[in-house]
Design a protein around this motif. Structure first.
Motif, PDB file in Angstrom:
ATOM      1  N   TYR A   1       0.830  -1.202   0.000  1.00  0.00           N
ATOM      2  CA  TYR A   1       0.000   0.000   0.000  1.00  0.00           C
ATOM      3  C   TYR A   1       0.864   1.252   0.000  1.00  0.00           C
ATOM      4  CZ  TYR A   1       1.014   0.200   5.051  1.00  0.00           C
ATOM      5  OH  TYR A   1       1.643   0.272   6.272  1.00  0.00           O
ATOM      6  N   VAL A   2       0.261   2.346  -0.449  1.00  0.00           N
ATOM      7  CA  VAL A   2       0.897   3.659  -0.357  1.00  0.00           C
ATOM      8  C   VAL A   2       0.009   4.525   0.531  1.00  0.00           C
ATOM      9  CG1 VAL A   2       2.137   3.605  -2.536  1.00  0.00           C
ATOM     10  CG2 VAL A   2      -0.226   4.411  -2.498  1.00  0.00           C
ATOM     11  N   GLU A   3       0.641   5.512   1.155  1.00  0.00           N
ATOM     12  CA  GLU A   3      -0.089   6.313   2.140  1.00  0.00           C
ATOM     13  C   GLU A   3       0.322   7.777   2.061  1.00  0.00           C
ATOM     14  OE1 GLU A   3      -0.935   6.004   6.957  1.00  0.00           O
ATOM     15  OE2 GLU A   3       0.755   4.938   6.053  1.00  0.00           O
ATOM     16  N   LEU A   4      -0.677   8.639   1.940  1.00  0.00           N
ATOM     17  CA  LEU A   4      -0.475  10.087   1.979  1.00  0.00           C
ATOM     18  C   LEU A   4      -1.029  10.600   3.301  1.00  0.00           C
ATOM     19  CD1 LEU A   4      -1.548  11.635  -1.459  1.00  0.00           C
ATOM     20  CD2 LEU A   4       0.646  11.958  -0.318  1.00  0.00           C
TER      21      LEU A   4
ATOM     22  N   ILE B   1       6.473   2.421  -1.092  1.00  0.00           N
ATOM     23  CA  ILE B   1       5.454   1.362  -1.102  1.00  0.00           C
ATOM     24  C   ILE B   1       5.693   0.480   0.123  1.00  0.00           C
ATOM     25  CG2 ILE B   1       4.496  -0.630  -2.323  1.00  0.00           C
ATOM     26  CD1 ILE B   1       5.309   0.688  -4.942  1.00  0.00           C
ATOM     27  N   LYS B   2       4.708   0.415   0.992  1.00  0.00           N
ATOM     28  CA  LYS B   2       4.823  -0.355   2.231  1.00  0.00           C
ATOM     29  C   LYS B   2       4.115  -1.694   2.074  1.00  0.00           C
ATOM     30  CE  LYS B   2       4.593   3.988   4.839  1.00  0.00           C
ATOM     31  NZ  LYS B   2       3.843   4.751   5.873  1.00  0.00           N
TER      32      LYS B   2
ATOM     33  N   VAL C   1      -2.397  -1.286   9.072  1.00  0.00           N
ATOM     34  CA  VAL C   1      -3.499  -0.665   8.326  1.00  0.00           C
ATOM     35  C   VAL C   1      -4.708  -1.598   8.228  1.00  0.00           C
ATOM     36  CG1 VAL C   1      -2.068   0.909   6.970  1.00  0.00           C
ATOM     37  CG2 VAL C   1      -2.509  -1.396   6.101  1.00  0.00           C
ATOM     38  N   LEU C   2      -4.487  -2.922   8.336  1.00  0.00           N
ATOM     39  CA  LEU C   2      -5.608  -3.860   8.264  1.00  0.00           C
ATOM     40  C   LEU C   2      -6.504  -3.776   9.494  1.00  0.00           C
ATOM     41  CD1 LEU C   2      -4.021  -7.076   6.706  1.00  0.00           C
ATOM     42  CD2 LEU C   2      -5.470  -5.375   5.600  1.00  0.00           C
TER      43      LEU C   2
END
Length: 653
Positions: free
Chosen positions: A224-227, A425-426, A440-441
């Motif tokens: 996932y990517v995160e802003l 990208i994590k 994040v889940l």
């Protein structure tokens, strides 16, 4: 009619009520599907239809969405199971609704809406707006509320029809608080370990037979990517020119609060006071306000000889729990409710009653001065922080737009979006069924997307696509936007025999020891049933006999399985004893002789404890009556199901 049923509810009345309902249900007869409408119907309950469209809408908005938020999107098999459960619940709901109407209960949707209108702050337009956001119409909401009320009232009537007599109380207490005494011998399973010989062939056969025990569940990993909004708060710059422009444009927004002085009439009542005290205080304050309102109206027409200020002073003396004070400054922050109550109140006029920290107030405005505009130097940092925040929000919003466009246009990868926005990208930790959600889940929104059919794709990494942009904590300093996709998938597999050989050896040894302990114990039981006496048996076996002493059902020192088994044997009479046996959770086998039983007595139980016990048992019996009633109604209802329709509809993957 419903109240009469409540007042006269007894076991006999309950049977009459149930009998009436069953007779009415029986009159429906066997439903046919002749003249079936064009709209598919999944069930008919005593003539009431459940259409496919209504069923699917309710299922999607309630059961499926709840399950997805908690567990992720269900597969086809689970979706069908959820649909069957939901259909059963809907059928039961209709049966209860019809039963409530049969016994004369009626509560219209107009009455329900009238109750809503009486709620504090209710607005039909606002309520309709909230329902629209949830995809529900007002009519559907009222119908759902009506069904819920009918169900609750039906349950209430049936539950109230049950009671618990004094004789039942004594009999129940006697059995529940019975004590017993027994002797027992424990045959340890471990005592057989040294004689157990296990071959390689036996181990392999056990492994093959119980292979499912050694399965490694399927596991997944997401990337996932995160802003995050926070990462943009330090980028923008604000100049003195920006600050000057903002100050000039919004100068009035930096005005100090106006200074308001007021006298007050206070009827004290604590914040946590019971409703009766609050109602009494409200009545008292309203009486004072009514006199002030009347005098103000008379003053406007020139008919009042006494000024409002004088009357206010008199009313303070008569009604207030505080002494009269000519006028004190109202703090706009600490006394916000009182300060706001004076909005648009002219000088020498009183406010309406308002709830404050100490109780209910009426305020009489004695002085008011407009606040001064604060100089730019005093608010410079305030403006700077505001502009920084606005610029950060604007920048964050633009980046989210870019992210949204790139993950959609390049749905097969996150790399393009990550490269353009310079994001890393994590990856999540490996996750398998039964694991606790972490990272994040652990966020329900992310989980819903991750296990949705497009992203999860039944574990097919090549078929997986990027999720939509997922907004977390929108409008807050912790706001962030996430896009997730399936990264890796490991299908379920079995551990090899060599990997689990030690574990298999232990399991098989325990199983054989358990069998040997049971076999020996059963032989001892045969001896004891002929003559229940450990003394005679001990001549042939060197067993250690343990005395239980007097124990009740709640004893925690003796294994619970043994206690349960001993109490299930019955009550010994005179010199007659009972022999029994039980295998414990640790594989040990216990042989015992029940020697004595003593009934519980209520002679030393106080009246309050008796009442609580009686009410508790009545409550349990009422639940049994309710369940039996529903079972009987289901049996006598005319129910036709077409379950195949819901199972063949578009299932979620």
């Amino acid at each position: 009619m419903l109240q009469a049923i409540r007042d006269k509810a007894t076991g006999l009345v309950a049977m009459l009520i149930i009998g009436l309902i069953i007779v009415v249900f029986a009159l429906w007869g066997i439903e046919s599907w002749i003249g079936e409408p064009a709209v598919p119907i999944v069930a008919k309950v005593n003539g009431t239809s459940i259409t496919m469209q209504d069923f699917e809408n309710e299922f999607q908005h309630s059961r499926l969405s709840q399950y997805t938020l908690k567990h992720g999107a269900p597969n086809v098999k689970k979706t069908r199971e959820l649909k069957r459960q939901f259909l059963t619940e809907k059928v039961d709901g209709i049966i209860r609704l019809q039963a409530a109407e049969t016994i004369g209960y009626y509560y219209s949707q107009a009455q329900i809406e009238a109750e809503l209108r009486r709620s504090e702050g209710y607005s039909r337009d606002k309520y309709n707006g909230l329902l629209a956001q949830a995809g529900v119409t007002l009519e559907a909401d009222l119908a759902q509320r009506q069904k819920r009320i009918y169900n609750e009232q039906f349950n209430y009537v049936i539950r109230q029809a049950e009671f618990f007599t004094n004789s039942e109380l004594l009999e129940n207490w006697k059995m529940q608080h019975r004590t017993i005494e027994f002797s027992y011998v424990t045959i340890p399973a471990k005592s057989f370990y040294k004689d157990i010989k296990i071959t390689e062939q036996q181990l392999k056969e056990y492994y093959t037979k119980n292979k499912k025990q050694f399965m490694i569940p399927a596991s997944v990993q997401f990337s996932y990517v995160e802003l995050g909004y926070k990462q943009f708060t330090k980028i923008p710059k604000v100049t003195d020119i920006d600050i000057s422009k903002d100050y000039a444009k919004y100068k009035n927004g930096y005005r100090e609060p106006s200074v308001r002085k007021a006298s007050h009439l206070l009827v004290k009542v604590d914040k946590n006071a019971p409703p009766k005290k609050v109602a009494a205080a409200l009545k008292k304050i309203n009486e004072a306000y009514a006199q002030l309102a009347q005098r103000q109206n008379l003053r406007r027409t020139g008919e009042a000889p006494i000024k409002v200020g004088r009357l206010f002073k008199r009313l303070v003396k008569k009604y207030s729990d505080d002494k009269f004070v000519p006028g004190v400054v109202i703090d706009p922050i600490k006394q916000k409710a009182l300060y706001d109550a004076l909005n648009n109140v002219p000088l020498s006029v009183n406010s309406k009653p308002v709830r404050g920290e100490k109780g209910f107030y009426i305020l009489y405005l004695t002085n008011s001065k407009a606040g001064k505009i604060r100089p730019v130097e005093d608010v410079k940092e305030l403006i700077r922080n505001k502009l920084l925040r606005f610029k950060a929000i604007e920048l964050y919003g633009k980046k989210v737009e870019i992210l949204n466009a790139q993950v959609f246009e390049n749905s097969e990868t996150l790399e393009v979006a990550a490269s353009i926005l310079k994001l890393g990208i994590k990856t999540t930790a490996w996750f398998k069924k039964g694991d606790k959600y972490t990272g994040v889940l652990a966020l329900p929104k992310v989980r819903t997307e991750a296990f949705g059919k497009d992203v999860y794709a039944n574990g097919d990494v090549d078929a997986s696509v990027n999720s939509r942009t997922i907004n977390i904590n929108s409008g807050k300093p912790t706001a962030r936007t996430i896009v997730i996709r399936l990264s890796k998938y490991k299908r379920s597999s079995f551990k090899t025999f060599e990997q689990v050989k030690v574990e298999v050896t232990s399991l098989l040894r325990n199983e054989l020891a358990r069998t040997n302990a049971k076999k020996l114990g059963e032989n001892l039981i045969k001896e004891l049933k002929l003559k229940p006496d450990f003394n005679a048996m001990s001549k042939n076996h060197a067993w250690i006999v343990t005395k239980s002493g007097s124990v009740n059902r709640f004893n925690t020192k003796i294994p619970s399985r043994l206690i349960k088994s001993a109490f299930s044997l019955g009550v010994p009479v005179k010199d007659k004893k009972y022999a029994g046996s039980v295998q414990l959770a640790n594989n040990d086998f216990v042989v015992f002789i029940l020697e004595k039983s003593t009934y519980g007595t209520m002679s030393k139980v106080n009246a309050q404890t008796k009442k609580i016990y009686q009410l508790g048992n009545a409550a349990m019996m009422s639940e049994v009556l309710l369940q039996n009633t529903l079972d009987l109604l289901r049996k006598n209802a005319s129910v036709v199901l077409k379950s195949h329709l819901i199972e063949s509809s578009n299932d979620e993957n």
